[in-house]
Design an enzyme around this catalytic site. Structure first.
Site: not given
Length: 225
Positions: A12-14, A16
């Site tokens: 969900v984390s860009p 990341s």
């Protein structure tokens, strides 16, 4: 004592995604320098709750700044995508699937699955929190539809649910995580420290004692000499 980077990620984390891209780009160099990389799925929502942190999009000032910072990061890391209309997703299903893959398959398969999930969600603009769309992502990694179905079924098992929860809790309570990407890095002397975000590589390389070229300004005209 071996050098190691534990990389805690949630699809969900860009940021990341940017971190994974950077580590993949530098994979060969890190291997040549004796640095092991381990990718570990966590649930960012659980990290936020456990640490008391709030996602940037829930705070007006951070949300406004993210519009600028996100575009800068994409340009730097070589990406070009729009934030999907369905963002943010509840990432439990894909993170559980990745947890099962980590337990049941060799590391290259987990790396490929992480890449496929990120690519499908961010570049493909597909909501991988839905089983049928997660199947599309995993279909890029596994050869048979049955194997994809087996992974998704396993992701809903009590064992895998408990495993993801335990790793997420440990990341908060023992490693101090408050977001993703989170890194736990061990140097050649056996000392370990945390690093956060996709823009702390120079500090990480210093801690690991790796040779690298830091950012430097090029004086006007110097590049013509």
């Amino acid at each position: 004592m071996g050098k190691k980077i534990e990389c805690y990620l949630d699809c969900v984390s860009p940021y990341s995604f940017y971190a994974l891209s950077y580590l993949q780009k530098n994979k060969a160099a890190l291997e040549s320098l004796g640095v092991e990389i381990e990718y570990i799925p966590v649930f960012l929502g659980g990290i936020n709750v456990g640490s008391g942190n709030k996602p940037p999009w829930t705070l007006p000032a951070k949300a406004a700044y993210s519009k600028f910072d996100g575009q800068r990061a994409q340009k730097y890391f070589g990406h070009d995508f729009q934030i999907p209309s369905f963002f943010p997703i509840l990432s439990l299903l894909p993170q559980r699937a990745l947890t099962h893959i980590k337990k049941s398959y060799p590391p290259p398969t987990l790396e490929a699955a992480f890449i496929a999930c990120y690519d499908t969600m961010w570049n493909g603009q597909v909501d991988i929190s839905k089983p049928e769309h997660l199947a599309t992502a995993l279909g890029k990694v596994f050869r048979s539809e049955q194997e994809v179905r087996d992974v998704i079924v396993a992701a809903s098992s009590p064992e895998i649910k408990a495993d993801l929860s335990a790793v997420t809790e440990r990341t908060v309570k023992e490693l101090g995580a408050y977001g993703c990407p989170w890194f736990w890095v061990t140097n050649g002397e056996g000392a370990s420290e945390p690093f956060f975000g996709s823009d702390r590589w120079h500090f990480m390389w210093q801690f690991l004692g790796l040779p690298f070229e830091d950012l430097r300004l090029v004086p006007d005209g110097a590049s013509k000499l």
